[in-house]
Design a protein around this motif. Structure first.
Motif, mmCIF file in Angstrom:
data_model
loop_
_atom_site.group_PDB
_atom_site.id
_atom_site.type_symbol
_atom_site.label_atom_id
_atom_site.label_comp_id
_atom_site.label_asym_id
_atom_site.label_seq_id
_atom_site.Cartn_x
_atom_site.Cartn_y
_atom_site.Cartn_z
ATOM 1 N N ASP A 22 5.418 -13.391 4.392
ATOM 2 C CA ASP A 22 6.598 -14.251 4.328
ATOM 3 C C ASP A 22 7.900 -13.466 4.472
ATOM 4 O OD1 ASP A 22 5.026 -16.523 3.958
ATOM 5 O OD2 ASP A 22 5.032 -16.312 1.777
ATOM 6 N N GLY A 23 7.882 -12.419 5.303
ATOM 7 C CA GLY A 23 9.078 -11.624 5.541
ATOM 8 C C GLY A 23 9.369 -10.575 4.498
ATOM 9 N N HIS A 24 8.569 -10.478 3.446
ATOM 10 C CA HIS A 24 8.764 -9.493 2.380
ATOM 11 C C HIS A 24 7.806 -8.320 2.608
ATOM 12 C CE1 HIS A 24 11.254 -12.197 -0.101
ATOM 13 N NE2 HIS A 24 10.469 -13.148 0.401
ATOM 14 N N GLU A 25 8.311 -7.112 2.507
ATOM 15 C CA GLU A 25 7.526 -5.914 2.768
ATOM 16 C C GLU A 25 7.080 -5.251 1.465
ATOM 17 O OE1 GLU A 25 8.811 -4.019 6.958
ATOM 18 O OE2 GLU A 25 10.323 -3.813 5.376
ATOM 19 N N TYR A 26 5.870 -4.687 1.529
ATOM 20 C CA TYR A 26 5.282 -4.029 0.374
ATOM 21 C C TYR A 26 4.674 -2.706 0.818
ATOM 22 C CZ TYR A 26 5.493 -8.850 -1.288
ATOM 23 O OH TYR A 26 5.908 -10.115 -1.624
ATOM 24 N N LEU A 27 4.637 -1.780 -0.115
ATOM 25 C CA LEU A 27 4.001 -0.493 0.112
ATOM 26 C C LEU A 27 3.184 -0.158 -1.128
ATOM 27 C CD1 LEU A 27 3.747 2.067 1.927
ATOM 28 C CD2 LEU A 27 5.667 3.015 0.612
ATOM 29 N N PHE A 28 1.888 0.066 -0.929
ATOM 30 C CA PHE A 28 1.002 0.309 -2.061
ATOM 31 C C PHE A 28 0.210 1.593 -1.868
ATOM 32 C CE2 PHE A 28 1.145 -4.418 -1.770
ATOM 33 C CZ PHE A 28 1.846 -4.652 -2.958
ATOM 34 N N ASN A 29 0.022 2.315 -2.959
ATOM 35 C CA ASN A 29 -0.926 3.419 -3.000
ATOM 36 C C ASN A 29 -2.212 2.851 -3.597
ATOM 37 O OD1 ASN A 29 -2.487 5.660 -4.172
ATOM 38 N ND2 ASN A 29 -0.783 6.916 -3.483
ATOM 39 N N LEU A 30 -3.198 2.575 -2.749
ATOM 40 C CA LEU A 30 -4.350 1.798 -3.191
ATOM 41 C C LEU A 30 -5.266 2.509 -4.184
ATOM 42 C CD1 LEU A 30 -5.292 -0.185 0.020
ATOM 43 C CD2 LEU A 30 -4.081 -0.979 -2.003
ATOM 44 N N PRO A 31 -5.510 3.824 -4.069
ATOM 45 C CA PRO A 31 -6.334 4.442 -5.109
ATOM 46 C C PRO A 31 -5.720 4.321 -6.499
ATOM 47 C CG PRO A 31 -6.238 5.855 -3.189
ATOM 48 C CD PRO A 31 -5.237 4.755 -2.966
ATOM 49 N N ALA A 32 -4.399 4.321 -6.567
ATOM 50 C CA ALA A 32 -3.718 4.192 -7.856
ATOM 51 C C ALA A 32 -3.488 2.743 -8.248
ATOM 52 C CB ALA A 32 -2.378 4.931 -7.806
ATOM 53 N N ASP A 33 -3.556 1.830 -7.273
ATOM 54 C CA ASP A 33 -3.139 0.448 -7.519
ATOM 55 C C ASP A 33 -3.911 -0.493 -6.590
ATOM 56 O OD1 ASP A 33 -1.665 -1.825 -8.314
ATOM 57 O OD2 ASP A 33 -0.076 -1.425 -6.847
ATOM 58 N N ALA A 34 -5.221 -0.581 -6.814
ATOM 59 C CA ALA A 34 -6.049 -1.418 -5.948
ATOM 60 C C ALA A 34 -5.643 -2.886 -6.030
ATOM 61 C CB ALA A 34 -7.521 -1.262 -6.323
ATOM 62 N N ARG A 35 -5.004 -3.276 -7.136
ATOM 63 C CA ARG A 35 -4.621 -4.673 -7.315
ATOM 64 C C ARG A 35 -3.284 -5.002 -6.640
ATOM 65 N NH1 ARG A 35 -6.646 -8.933 -9.654
ATOM 66 N NH2 ARG A 35 -5.333 -10.437 -10.743
#
Length: 441
Positions: free
Chosen positions: A380-393
């Motif tokens: 919906d036009g909002h950007e996210y950046l995740f470190n998946l090993p630290a934050d799988a959720r």
């Protein structure tokens, strides 16, 4: 070594943690998936494997072609629905090389039991795309007892002809797969391997168990029954599928074929409303992890050591490319593969390699890129950046903390997207039962 027989089992809308071997809970009658769990214990389980799409038919395009589904017009529907009946555009073109057609060229006997969902006859169908035999459904979902689709049409076929058969659909598919193995056993023992696609509809709606025959006629009038189903019924549907897989493994063992048969098990996308995706968030139709991270299990006693677990990143099209390589098939030079073979991983599960994986969805303008530990996501036009090993959720959005990494991954996704055909304005989105649990803004 003799080339393996190959069985490609695909469940439908199965959640990441629905199986016992992925941390799933027991059902009211005990373990939900003992036979699938045994395949994992006796082979290789991936913990970070993905579907090519969070919705069914686009994943199936990638599975068949071993290429990003976005290269074909039919796969830009999310997913193909009944409006495609009669269309000469919305389906898998017969001139496109496929995993079954290329394995057939390499000497395999090929068959599909179960769900096709890649376009309707007369323009499309399994027999036009490399399968020698077909027993199953053309649509995305049908009633488990009447075998009627949401349009009310009877949708069970033998090859190109409609077929009437009494029975609970999951059991019907399981029994047909067992019959096929027994019919091909003599050829397989003498050196002609088989490729069997076993594509269940379970645990896709409608949520019916073996004991629900008495409610089937009413459910069949409205397959999108939002007031139906339960967690226990859903788990029993998985268990029915698991029992059928147990029958299939038993048949392979009885015929002396289990040792050199590669069984691959997965789901076409993440789970729906009754599924368990823990610890992931989201589900079908979402590019959050719950919509695309799925079980991947490979069982091949002759080659794959038992009890192996890998965090190797892989997508649906990679596994199809792997099966092609193992079967001695050759990609068509005009259709180079996007999928990457995992053959080395099967022979040595300690191996690991990195490769970027890309997704896009017309629904909610979603885009995603997984590279190493990092995931770039837009919804919906909002950007996210995740470190998946630290934050799988996917709860801790690091976009503002790491603007340089965000910009790099955004540009990488845009460069990849520029190599794909654009999504046409007339492409449809069928929401189904999307899990609306998206990241907080």
């Amino acid at each position: 070594m003799q080339r393996p027989n190959i069985i490609y089992i695909v469940s439908d809308d199965l959640g990441y943690a629905d199986l016992g071997c992925y941390g799933g809970r027991d059902g009211p009658d005990g373990p939900v998936s003992p036979n699938i769990d045994a395949l994992a214990a006796g082979g290789l389980k991936l913990t970070e494997g993905y579907a090519n799409s969070p919705v069914c038919s686009p994943t199936r395009f990638a599975m068949a072609t071993m290429r990003y589904q976005y290269r074909l017009r039919g796969a830009l529907e999310e997913p193909i629905n009944s409006r495609s009946k009669g269309s000469a555009t919305l389906g898998l073109p017969p001139d496109i090389p496929t995993l079954p057609s290329l394995l057939k060229d390499a000497g395999y006997r090929t068959a599909l039991v179960g769900k096709w969902h890649l376009g309707y006859p007369p323009h499309f169908g399994p027999l036009r795309s490399g399968y020698e035999e077909f027993f199953g459904i053309m649509a995305g979902g049908v009633d488990y007892f009447t075998h009627c689709s949401s349009s009310g049409d009877h949708d069970l076929y033998i090859n190109d002809e409609t077929h009437k058969e009494v029975g609970y659909l999951t059991d019907v598919f399981s029994n047909k797969a067992v019959q096929h193995v027994k019919a091909r056993a003599t050829e397989a023992r003498s050196g002609t391997p088989f490729f069997l696609s076993l594509h269940y509809t379970a645990p896709h709606w409608p949520w019916e168990t073996r004991d629900d025959a008495h409610v089937a006629p009413e459910v069949a009038k409205n397959l999108f029954h939002l007031d139906g189903g339960s967690v226990n019924a859903y788990r029993r549907m998985i268990h029915h599928m698991d029992e059928g897989i147990g029958w299939l493994v038993a048949a392979l063992r009885e015929e002396g074929l289990l040792e050199n048969t590669l069984i691959v098990f997965t789901s076409d996308n993440g789970g729906e409303r009754f599924s368990d995706n823990w610890p992931l968030v989201g589900g079908k139709m979402d590019l959050t992890e719950g919509g695309i991270r799925v079980p991947w299990i490979a069982h091949w006693p002759a080659v794959v050591p038992p009890g192996r677990v890998s965090a190797q990143h892989a997508m649906t099209m990679d596994w199809s490319a792997t099966l092609l390589a193992l079967g001695g098939g050759q990609p068509h030079p005009d259709y180079p593969l996007d999928g990457v073979s995992l053959e080395a991983l099967l022979r040595d599960p300690a191996q690991r390699f990195e490769r970027p994986m890309y997704w896009r969805m017309n629904h909610r303008g979603q885009r995603a890129l997984r590279e190493g530990d990092w995931k770039y996501l837009m919804v919906d036009g909002h950007e996210y950046l995740f470190n998946l090993p630290a934050d799988a959720r996917e709860r801790a959005n690091l976009a503002k903390r790491e603007p340089g990494r965000l910009a790099r991954l955004r540009e990488q996704w845009l460069a990849w997207d520029a190599t794909m055909p654009p999504i046409p304005a007339d492409a449809t989105v069928s929401l189904g039962y999307s899990v609306k649990d998206m990241p907080a803004r």
